[in-house]
Structures are given as C-alpha cells and as structure tokens.
Design a protein around this motif. Structure first.
Motif, PDB file in Angstrom:
ATOM      1  N   CYS A   1      23.288  68.045  53.689  1.00 30.49           N
ATOM      2  CA  CYS A   1      24.362  68.841  54.277  1.00 30.49           C
ATOM      3  C   CYS A   1      24.572  70.137  53.525  1.00 30.49           C
ATOM      4  O   CYS A   1      24.364  70.221  52.325  1.00 30.49           O
ATOM      5  N   MET A   2      24.927  71.132  54.313  1.00 31.71           N
ATOM      6  CA  MET A   2      25.155  72.475  53.777  1.00 31.71           C
ATOM      7  C   MET A   2      26.472  72.969  54.346  1.00 31.71           C
ATOM      8  O   MET A   2      26.638  73.049  55.563  1.00 31.71           O
ATOM      9  N   VAL A   3      27.407  73.270  53.466  1.00 35.94           N
ATOM     10  CA  VAL A   3      28.769  73.546  53.906  1.00 35.94           C
ATOM     11  C   VAL A   3      29.324  74.719  53.105  1.00 35.94           C
ATOM     12  O   VAL A   3      28.883  74.960  51.984  1.00 35.94           O
ATOM     13  N   ASN A   4      30.275  75.458  53.684  1.00 38.62           N
ATOM     14  CA  ASN A   4      30.955  76.462  52.868  1.00 38.62           C
ATOM     15  C   ASN A   4      32.344  75.973  52.490  1.00 38.62           C
ATOM     16  O   ASN A   4      33.171  75.679  53.333  1.00 38.62           O
ATOM     17  N   GLY A   5      32.556  75.855  51.209  1.00 38.19           N
ATOM     18  CA  GLY A   5      33.837  75.385  50.681  1.00 38.19           C
ATOM     19  C   GLY A   5      33.734  73.932  50.247  1.00 38.19           C
ATOM     20  O   GLY A   5      33.188  73.091  50.956  1.00 38.19           O
TER      21      GLY A   5
ATOM     22  N   ALA B   1      33.112  70.465  52.384  1.00 42.47           N
ATOM     23  CA  ALA B   1      31.908  69.704  52.035  1.00 42.47           C
ATOM     24  C   ALA B   1      32.248  68.229  51.852  1.00 42.47           C
ATOM     25  O   ALA B   1      31.503  67.347  52.296  1.00 42.47           O
ATOM     26  N   MET B   2      33.379  67.948  51.222  1.00 40.88           N
ATOM     27  CA  MET B   2      33.799  66.559  51.028  1.00 40.88           C
ATOM     28  C   MET B   2      34.080  65.908  52.381  1.00 40.88           C
ATOM     29  O   MET B   2      33.662  64.777  52.648  1.00 40.88           O
ATOM     30  N   ALA B   3      34.807  66.641  53.249  1.00 38.97           N
ATOM     31  CA  ALA B   3      35.138  66.110  54.572  1.00 38.97           C
ATOM     32  C   ALA B   3      33.864  65.852  55.370  1.00 38.97           C
ATOM     33  O   ALA B   3      33.750  64.861  56.098  1.00 38.97           O
ATOM     34  N   THR B   4      32.886  66.736  55.213  1.00 42.33           N
ATOM     35  CA  THR B   4      31.625  66.588  55.923  1.00 42.33           C
ATOM     36  C   THR B   4      30.890  65.326  55.465  1.00 42.33           C
ATOM     37  O   THR B   4      30.309  64.597  56.284  1.00 42.33           O
ATOM     38  N   MET B   5      30.941  65.075  54.180  1.00 41.60           N
ATOM     39  CA  MET B   5      30.293  63.865  53.660  1.00 41.60           C
ATOM     40  C   MET B   5      30.967  62.614  54.233  1.00 41.60           C
ATOM     41  O   MET B   5      30.296  61.631  54.565  1.00 41.60           O
ATOM     42  N   ASP B   6      32.284  62.677  54.370  1.00 42.45           N
ATOM     43  CA  ASP B   6      33.003  61.552  54.991  1.00 42.45           C
ATOM     44  C   ASP B   6      32.540  61.333  56.423  1.00 42.45           C
ATOM     45  O   ASP B   6      32.300  60.213  56.862  1.00 42.45           O
ATOM     46  N   ILE B   7      32.419  62.450  57.166  1.00 46.32           N
ATOM     47  CA  ILE B   7      32.000  62.373  58.570  1.00 46.32           C
ATOM     48  C   ILE B   7      30.587  61.801  58.691  1.00 46.32           C
ATOM     49  O   ILE B   7      30.291  61.009  59.573  1.00 46.32           O
TER      50      ILE B   7
ATOM     51  N   ASP C   1      27.701  73.232  48.443  1.00 40.01           N
ATOM     52  CA  ASP C   1      28.680  74.248  48.827  1.00 40.01           C
ATOM     53  C   ASP C   1      28.018  75.607  48.644  1.00 40.01           C
ATOM     54  O   ASP C   1      27.668  75.986  47.530  1.00 40.01           O
ATOM     55  N   VAL C   2      27.796  76.311  49.782  1.00 39.69           N
ATOM     56  CA  VAL C   2      27.115  77.605  49.695  1.00 39.69           C
ATOM     57  C   VAL C   2      28.081  78.752  49.429  1.00 39.69           C
ATOM     58  O   VAL C   2      27.680  79.905  49.356  1.00 39.69           O
TER      59      VAL C   2
ATOM     60  N   VAL D   1      17.132  73.286  66.851  1.00 44.67           N
ATOM     61  CA  VAL D   1      18.423  73.204  66.180  1.00 44.67           C
ATOM     62  C   VAL D   1      19.471  72.852  67.221  1.00 44.67           C
ATOM     63  O   VAL D   1      19.506  73.454  68.284  1.00 44.67           O
ATOM     64  N   THR D   2      20.272  71.865  66.947  1.00 46.35           N
ATOM     65  CA  THR D   2      21.333  71.474  67.864  1.00 46.35           C
ATOM     66  C   THR D   2      22.632  72.097  67.392  1.00 46.35           C
ATOM     67  O   THR D   2      22.937  72.085  66.206  1.00 46.35           O
ATOM     68  N   SER D   3      23.372  72.625  68.342  1.00 48.05           N
ATOM     69  CA  SER D   3      24.617  73.270  67.958  1.00 48.05           C
ATOM     70  C   SER D   3      25.811  72.423  68.369  1.00 48.05           C
ATOM     71  O   SER D   3      25.797  71.750  69.393  1.00 48.05           O
ATOM     72  N   ALA D   4      26.828  72.439  67.586  1.00 50.41           N
ATOM     73  CA  ALA D   4      28.070  71.746  67.914  1.00 50.41           C
ATOM     74  C   ALA D   4      29.222  72.596  67.407  1.00 50.41           C
ATOM     75  O   ALA D   4      29.081  73.295  66.401  1.00 50.41           O
ATOM     76  N   ILE D   5      30.327  72.543  68.123  1.00 50.51           N
ATOM     77  CA  ILE D   5      31.472  73.337  67.658  1.00 50.51           C
ATOM     78  C   ILE D   5      32.526  72.424  67.051  1.00 50.51           C
ATOM     79  O   ILE D   5      33.141  72.740  66.041  1.00 50.51           O
ATOM     80  N   VAL D   6      32.688  71.257  67.664  1.00 51.44           N
ATOM     81  CA  VAL D   6      33.690  70.322  67.163  1.00 51.44           C
ATOM     82  C   VAL D   6      33.008  69.382  66.163  1.00 51.44           C
ATOM     83  O   VAL D   6      31.881  68.938  66.381  1.00 51.44           O
ATOM     84  N   LEU D   7      33.714  69.074  65.070  1.00 50.31           N
ATOM     85  CA  LEU D   7      33.106  68.265  64.011  1.00 50.31           C
ATOM     86  C   LEU D   7      32.720  66.872  64.499  1.00 50.31           C
ATOM     87  O   LEU D   7      31.682  66.325  64.140  1.00 50.31           O
TER      88      LEU D   7
END
Ligand code: GDP
Ligand code: MN
Length: 403
Positions: free
Chosen positions: A277-281, A285-291, A304-305, A385-391
């Motif tokens: 995963c690549m996230v800003n902030g 990044a933590m929330a993304t790992m949870d998801i 965190d980029v 590449v697949t795009s999504a707007i909602v987490l």
C-alpha cells in the motif's frame, strides 16, 4: 537507531560507566591481536568472544554453519583464533533474529570478568527508557540479571523495581541509592552501583537515547560493578545533534528496502502481508491497513509518501513495493488535499509506464480535489489499473483481485 554492543560500550565508558573491556575484530587473526592487546591492558588470560549483531540472546543463539554459540569463552590465547573463526562470517540465529538469522561481520573480544574470588559473581538487570504514560524516564532494575526481562515481568513482576525521574530535577541521590539497595547490595558494591547508575543516566540524557538496557550488569567477585552487555537505542529525531553517533549506523543490519525508502524520503516499514500500500499521510496509511485487513488481505508494508505526492515519489514507492516478492496486489490511497487528484493520477500513470512490466493488480483510490478527473485519467490510460473513489469500493476491489 540501534548500535552494536562494542560501540555502545565505548559511549558508556566515555561517560564514566564501568564496562567489561574489549577490542573489536573482523577476522580471526585480528581477533588474536585484539586478545593480545586486551591481555596487555587488563592482564586477563581468559577471553569472551561475542558476535556483534543488532539482536540479543546471542549467548544462547547458534551459528548455523558451525553450531557455535554467539558468545563463547576462550580459556587461552590459542583458543581465540579458532573460536572467533567459528563465529565470524556465520549466520547467527537467536530468539530475536527470526529463523533467517543475522550475518556476523565483527566479534568483540572481551576480558573474562566472571573470575572466581571472595564472593561469586552476580548478574543484575538495569535499563533506562522513556515511560510515555508519565512523560518521565524510568529506571528499571532487577536481581534477575541475564534473563529475558519479558519473562521476569510475566512470571515474577515483583522482582522488577522501577524508579521514575522527574525531568525538572533530574536523577536524585536517594533514587540511585534506593535502586542499589533494592538489589540487595552493600559496601563497595553498593557504592559502585550508585555511581554506575548516575553515570548511566548522564550518558542516557546526553546522547538523547530512547533506551538503554544493560543485561547483565555484573558484580564481580571483588565487588566491582561492570556493564557486561549494552543495548543502546538513540532517538532518530535527535541524531542531527549527534553526528558522531549517527556515523555508527550499520546499514547491513537494517532492512534494505527501508534503507532505500529512507534515501527517497519515504516513510516505509516492511511487513509480512501480501497487499502493498501507498498512502499520503500516516493516519490515512493506518486506516488503509485496517481496510486491507477487513477485506481479507494482510498489508505488506506501511508506506507514507508524504503530503506532496508527485510522479517521482509515486514511482519510488512503486519500485520499493514491487521488490517485495510477497506482494499480490497494490492499493494506492491518496487524499487530494494540497495535492490534486488529477496530478497524482498522472503521476501513477507515468510511474507505471516508466517501470513497465508490472504484473500485480493495482487499485487506485483517489479522493478529494479533482477526484473524478483523476479517476478518468486512470481509466483512459488503458493500463491494468482499477480506480475507486470510495474507500469501501477500494476494499471490495482488493478482495476481488485476491480471490
Ligand atoms: P546476549 O546473550 O546477547 O544477551 O549477550 P550477553 O553479553 O548478555 O552475554 C551472554 C552471557 O554470556 C552472559 O549472561 C554471561 O552469562 C556470559 N558472559 C558474558 N561475559 C562473560 C565473561 O566475561 N565470562 C563468562 N564466564 N561469561 C560471560
Ligand atoms: Mn545480554
């Protein structure tokens, strides 16, 4: 930042902490020379050969290639060469290294300090660290030296004494005496321990350390107090004030991907999972790992980029994530606050083309300023590449590609 035992002992000594003396060596021949030097300086005729790796448990650990322990005693100069040879260049596995172990590039040839005398040598435990709960440094001490402190804490927690230091007044005499007394010491050993604690605390503060662990501290048979082992951790954020300590960094002890990420200014921590995963902030990044976990995957990393993600940082991040063979999918989750989503999308497309040959599915979730434009750029790019707007969407898509 961690440093080696031999480096830590040198620092401690410069602050007046009494140590088990030693000389470092990187070949068996130099180990013999080191032992001779030590003999001239201390008169010792027995030597301890200690593997220098950034992990504890060396005494009980084993070198894969030879079966030698990571800390061994040599009872004569003749034994030093062959015993050092059994450790140097080998892979030492301890309960702290994981099964893959760590390569030993250096050994510390130390004086034997467990010599017989009027009383038996006795091992103690002493550490200093920051207690974030109280915002104070805490000194922890135990009569159960040489043992894993986690085991002592679990089985006999009453055998660990703690003394919190008020930052406004510093370590007080009564506190050092209280700790020494709690270890059951008296006479010269008591006085030696009080001095030892003061010198150690001074070193801890002066080096901006985040942890000192001296296990064991030894009371020798003639009542001297010595640091036999030294685990020193310096606060990374204070290294700019300690150029000399920063130079002690041993990159061979660190994860190569983390070192590379550091060079690109990325905040990367390698983990064991399969979804990169690549996230800003950091919070996102933590929330993304949870998801990722919720969708049935395991994060392969924390990355965190930073706030201003651009094509270069995205590409550097991609390259680092792709070097991890466990990665089966990549989730890019960027919130366009300061940075606009269309710019990030262009960066992703550009990085993808630059790297080429990316075989894992990529899900990009862009939210914030110009999110829709960003999604369109990704879709029009013709890339896999697949795009999504909602987490939640992004999580569903990760689930799909993993199954
Ligand atoms: P660790 O196993 O990585 O924590 O390494 P240490 O430096 O703590 O050493 C492990 C053990 O080696 C100690 O607990 C001692 O029992 C032993 N040891 C260390 N120095 C000496 C020494 O000078 N003489 C003897 N006989 N044993 C030592
Ligand atoms: Mn130890």
């Amino acid at each position: 930042m961690n440093i080696h035992e031999y480096q830590a002992k040198e620092i401690l000594k410069s602050y007046g902490v009494t140590i088990q003396e030693g000389v470092v060596a990187d070949t068996p021949d130099k180990a013999v020379e080191a032992a001779k030097e030590l003999n001239r300086e201390t008169g010792t005729e027995w030597y301890v050969i200690k593997a220098q790796i950034h992990a504890g448990g060396r005494g009980k650990g084993k070198v894969n290639e030879t079966g030698s322990n990571g800390v061994v005693l040599a009872k004569s100069l003749d034994e030093v060469g062959p015993k050092a040879k059994d450790i140097l260049g080998g892979t030492l596995v301890t309960h702290q290294t994981g099964a893959e172990g760590k390569k030993v590039n250096k050994v510390l040839i130390a004086q034997d300090v467990y010599y017989p005398g009027e009383s038996d040598p006795k091992e103690y435990y002493l550490s200093i660290l920051l207690d974030r709960g109280t915002g104070k440094n805490v000194i922890m001490a135990s009569t159960e030296g040489g043992m894993d402190i986690e085991t002592v804490a679990e089985e006999t927690p009453d055998k660990i004494v703690k003394e919190w230091i008020d930052p406004a007044v510093g370590l007080q005499g009564f506190q050092a005496r209280k700790v020494a007394f709690s270890l059951g010491l008296e006479g010269d050993a008591f006085k030696g321990m009080v001095k030892f604690i003061f010198a150690l605390y001074k070193a801890y503060e002066a080096t901006d350390a985040s942890q000192f662990e001296i296990n064991p501290v030894l009371k020798t048979s003639d009542n001297k107090i010595l640091a036999v082992d030294a685990k020193v951790n310096i606060d990374d954020n204070a290294l700019y004030r300690h150029k000399d300590i920063a130079e002690l960094r041993d990159l061979t002890e660190e994860d190569p991907l983390e070192v590379e990420a550091g060079k690109s200014g990325l905040n990367y921590v390698k983990l064991d999972g399969n979804v990169g995963c690549m996230v800003n902030g950091a919070g996102l990044a933590m929330a993304t790992m949870d998801i990722i976990k919720l969708s049935g995957g395991e994060p392969a990393n924390f990355l965190d980029v930073g706030g201003g993600a651009n094509a270069q940082t995205v590409e550097a991040g991609f390259r680092i994530i792709l070097k991890d063979p466990n990665v089966k999918a990549i989730l890019i989750n960027i919130f366009g606050g300061i940075v606009r989503c269309d710019r990030v999308a262009n960066g992703v497309v550009e990085a993808y083309k630059n790297i080429g040959d990316i075989n894992v599915p990529i899900i990009v979730r862009l939210q914030g300023t110009n999110a829709e434009e960003g999604a369109k750029i990704i879709e029009d790019s013709g890339l896999k590449v697949t795009s999504a707007i909602v987490l939640k969407d992004a999580a569903e898509k990760v689930k799909e590609v993993l199954s």
